[in-house]
Design a protein around this motif. Structure first.
Motif, mmCIF file in Angstrom:
data_model
loop_
_atom_site.group_PDB
_atom_site.id
_atom_site.type_symbol
_atom_site.label_atom_id
_atom_site.label_comp_id
_atom_site.label_asym_id
_atom_site.label_seq_id
_atom_site.Cartn_x
_atom_site.Cartn_y
_atom_site.Cartn_z
ATOM 1 N N GLN A 53 0.825 -1.207 0.000
ATOM 2 C CA GLN A 53 0.000 0.000 0.000
ATOM 3 C C GLN A 53 0.861 1.258 0.000
ATOM 4 O O GLN A 53 1.807 1.372 0.760
ATOM 5 C CB GLN A 53 -0.912 -0.005 1.242
ATOM 6 C CG GLN A 53 -1.838 1.189 1.339
ATOM 7 C CD GLN A 53 -2.610 1.213 2.660
ATOM 8 O OE1 GLN A 53 -2.120 0.701 3.661
ATOM 9 N NE2 GLN A 53 -3.789 1.783 2.664
ATOM 10 N N LYS A 289 -8.129 -13.906 8.507
ATOM 11 C CA LYS A 289 -7.113 -13.495 7.542
ATOM 12 C C LYS A 289 -5.782 -14.159 7.867
ATOM 13 O O LYS A 289 -5.517 -14.517 9.014
ATOM 14 C CB LYS A 289 -6.968 -11.972 7.539
ATOM 15 C CG LYS A 289 -8.245 -11.261 7.099
ATOM 16 C CD LYS A 289 -8.068 -9.769 7.039
ATOM 17 C CE LYS A 289 -9.356 -9.087 6.552
ATOM 18 N NZ LYS A 289 -9.201 -7.621 6.458
ATOM 19 N N TYR A 297 -2.842 -7.950 -1.326
ATOM 20 C CA TYR A 297 -3.992 -8.141 -0.455
ATOM 21 C C TYR A 297 -3.635 -9.116 0.665
ATOM 22 O O TYR A 297 -2.744 -9.942 0.513
ATOM 23 C CB TYR A 297 -5.176 -8.721 -1.242
ATOM 24 C CG TYR A 297 -5.616 -7.874 -2.416
ATOM 25 C CD1 TYR A 297 -6.565 -6.868 -2.255
ATOM 26 C CD2 TYR A 297 -5.073 -8.074 -3.688
ATOM 27 C CE1 TYR A 297 -6.980 -6.087 -3.330
ATOM 28 C CE2 TYR A 297 -5.474 -7.295 -4.765
ATOM 29 C CZ TYR A 297 -6.421 -6.308 -4.584
ATOM 30 O OH TYR A 297 -6.819 -5.540 -5.648
ATOM 31 N N THR A 298 -4.346 -9.011 1.789
ATOM 32 C CA THR A 298 -4.174 -9.990 2.853
ATOM 33 C C THR A 298 -4.974 -11.231 2.490
ATOM 34 O O THR A 298 -6.188 -11.162 2.295
ATOM 35 C CB THR A 298 -4.641 -9.432 4.208
ATOM 36 O OG1 THR A 298 -3.806 -8.327 4.554
ATOM 37 C CG2 THR A 298 -4.544 -10.495 5.286
#
Length: 500
Positions: A53, A289, A297-298
């Motif tokens: 990110q 998760k 992405y997780t």
């Protein structure tokens, strides 16, 4: 700058010494850091890159000298998180890395076994039978984000052998610390040789001995990223690192299991993959998760994941745990450079001299997207560029998108590639769709919920973007030509030698 010849890289510590002597490649901190989310949160800003990110960047490797709860250990991150840095440690140029590994596969040098008394990885020995044994206290595994299923060993070289043929393989897997003597291990279905080894053992009701080596020579870490068909079952990827270093990788027999481990690793975890045993990956957190994966992405926590029962931990004095952030540029180096080598090798065998270079792009985590630089020299080369793309998909099954560019486009320069996409590509005639092909299950768009035409998770529509000029039009697509000069005359600090 210091060269690899000045520091002979043979393990993680010598690699770090090389980086210390090259400005901009290494930093360290004495600030106390919490391995639970904080450590990765720091490096996200310092040098993660990749699909992490934003904001992030390509930056130096970073050593954390004080880790909360682990007074005798350090953690280093980002050792491979720069193509320039990987090239420095492997003794080549950044754009030549794929060629180096391709050549190493052809000149593989098998590993050798050394006596236990010579193995620095066994300087300190701790056994699961010890009353105070606790993996969580022995290994400072970070939790990448507050949502993770638990602490993860993201840079563990898993080594195991076929219980029937005794052929060995080394790969990197997602390993979550679940308890004082328990790890969970994610094995991508049908994609890893160790998975095939375990299937054989499990059918016999037997555990599979497995060692996990943490903190190794970067040549070993990069070489371990190869997959079939370049390195078929029975090919020991440690022999690739042997070829890169012109010296065999040294292994040592484990203390509690019938398996080998990398003799100069910082940490060794010895254990067994248990047959007919699975657990929820988020059993301790119920987060739903797992951890951040290479697409950015997780990933979801696996509802039933393989289990390793740990039997011992050995390590060097004052050990250094090496870790990485799943979506970082470090993954691009580990997965992408072997991908480039695999594509270069397969296409060169089929059509020599036409494929000039390959870049497994960071935007695809080193797995999903490749840019192929292709040269058409005669009219009959038209169409061969698309054949090269098909071969690329065969060389690496998890590849999703191939972008084809001409020889005057730098495949490592995303602006140049997008320029080709904008000026040498028409979507209706230069796009080739190949639907319903197995890819990688971590892409969240590869699900029937996203695309009802897909029959199963992990299937995808693979795409070729042909951004090459048709051969008969090449003369009309000449780039503006500038005067050739020696820029060092005018800007010597930026150009210490003449541009070649």
């Amino acid at each position: 700058m210091q060269s690899p010849k000045d520091v002979q890289v043979a393990d993680l510590r010598s690699a770090l010494e090389l980086l210390r002597n090259n400005p901009g490649q290494y930093i360290e901190t004495n600030e106390l850091v919490d391995p639970q989310a904080e450590l990765s949160g720091v490096y996200r800003y310092v040098g993660a890159g990749g699909t992490v990110q934003r904001p992030t960047q390509i930056g130096p490797a970073m050593m954390f000298n004080r880790v909360k709860g682990h007074p005798d250990a350090k953690v280093v991150i980002g050792v491979l998180a720069s193509r320039e840095r990987v090239a420095l440690m492997l003794g080549t140029q950044p754009k030549r890395l794929g060629f180096l590994l391709q050549e190493a596969v052809a000149k593989a040098i098998p590993p050798v076994v050394i006596p236990q008394q010579e193995a620095v990885c066994q300087e300190i020995k701790r056994f699961a039978t010890d009353a105070d044994f606790d993996l969580r206290k022995l290994v400072p595994a970070p939790t990448n984000t507050p949502e993770d299923a638990g602490p993860y060993i993201t840079f563990g070289l898993c080594y195991a052998s076929d219980p029937e043929t005794h052929e060995s393989d080394v790969t990197i897997h997602r390993l979550c610390v679940q308890g004082k003597d328990t790890l969970s291990m994610w094995i991508t279905p049908g994609a890893r040789h160790i998975g095939a080894f375990f299937d054989k053992a499990e059918k016999k009701g037997q555990p599979l001995p497995i060692s996990i080596s943490i903190g190794v020579d970067p040549a070993i870490a990069v070489g371990a990223g190869f997959e079939a068909p370049t390195t078929p079952q029975g090919f020991n990827e440690l022999s690739i690192a042997g070829a890169i270093r012109s010296k065999p990788v040294e292994l040592v027999s484990c203390l509690t299991i019938d398996e080998k481990a990398i003799a100069n690793a910082e940490y060794i975890i010895e254990g067994e993959l248990l047959p007919n045993t699975r657990m929820r990956e988020d059993e301790n957190t119920n987060s739903g998760k797992a951890m951040p994966e290479f697409p950015g992405y997780t990933g979801p926590a696996a509802p039933a994941i393989h289990v390793i029962k740990v039997k011992a931990v050995t390590h060097r004095r004052n050990p250094i745990l090496q870790t990485c952030i799943g979506p970082s540029e470090e993954h691009v180096s580990m997965a992408g450079i072997p991908t480039e080598a695999s594509i270069l090798g397969m296409v060169e065998r089929a059509m020599p001299g036409r494929l000039l270079n390959v870049y497994a792009h960071a935007a695809g985590g080193g797995k999903y997207m490749a840019v192929l630089q292709f040269k058409k020299s005669v009219p009959s080369d038209e169409g061969r560029q698309r054949q090269a793309a098909l071969l690329a998909f065969s060389a690496f099954s998890e590849l999703k998108h191939v972008i084809l560019v001409d020889e005057d486009v730098d495949p490592f320069d995303s602006n140049d590639v997008l320029w080709a996409l904008n000026t040498r590509y028409q979507g209706d005639i230069d796009t080739v769709f190949i639907p319903g092909i197995r890819c990688h299950p971590l892409d969240p768009s590869q699900t029937p919920e996203y695309n009802p035409a897909l029959r199963d998770r992990g299937l995808s529509c693979k795409v070729i973007f042909d951004c090459t000029v048709p051969y008969h039009l090449k003369e009309k697509f000449q780039r503006a030509k500038f005067m050739e000069v020696d820029p060092a005359r005018f800007a010597p600090t930026l150009f210490p030698k003449v541009v070649e």
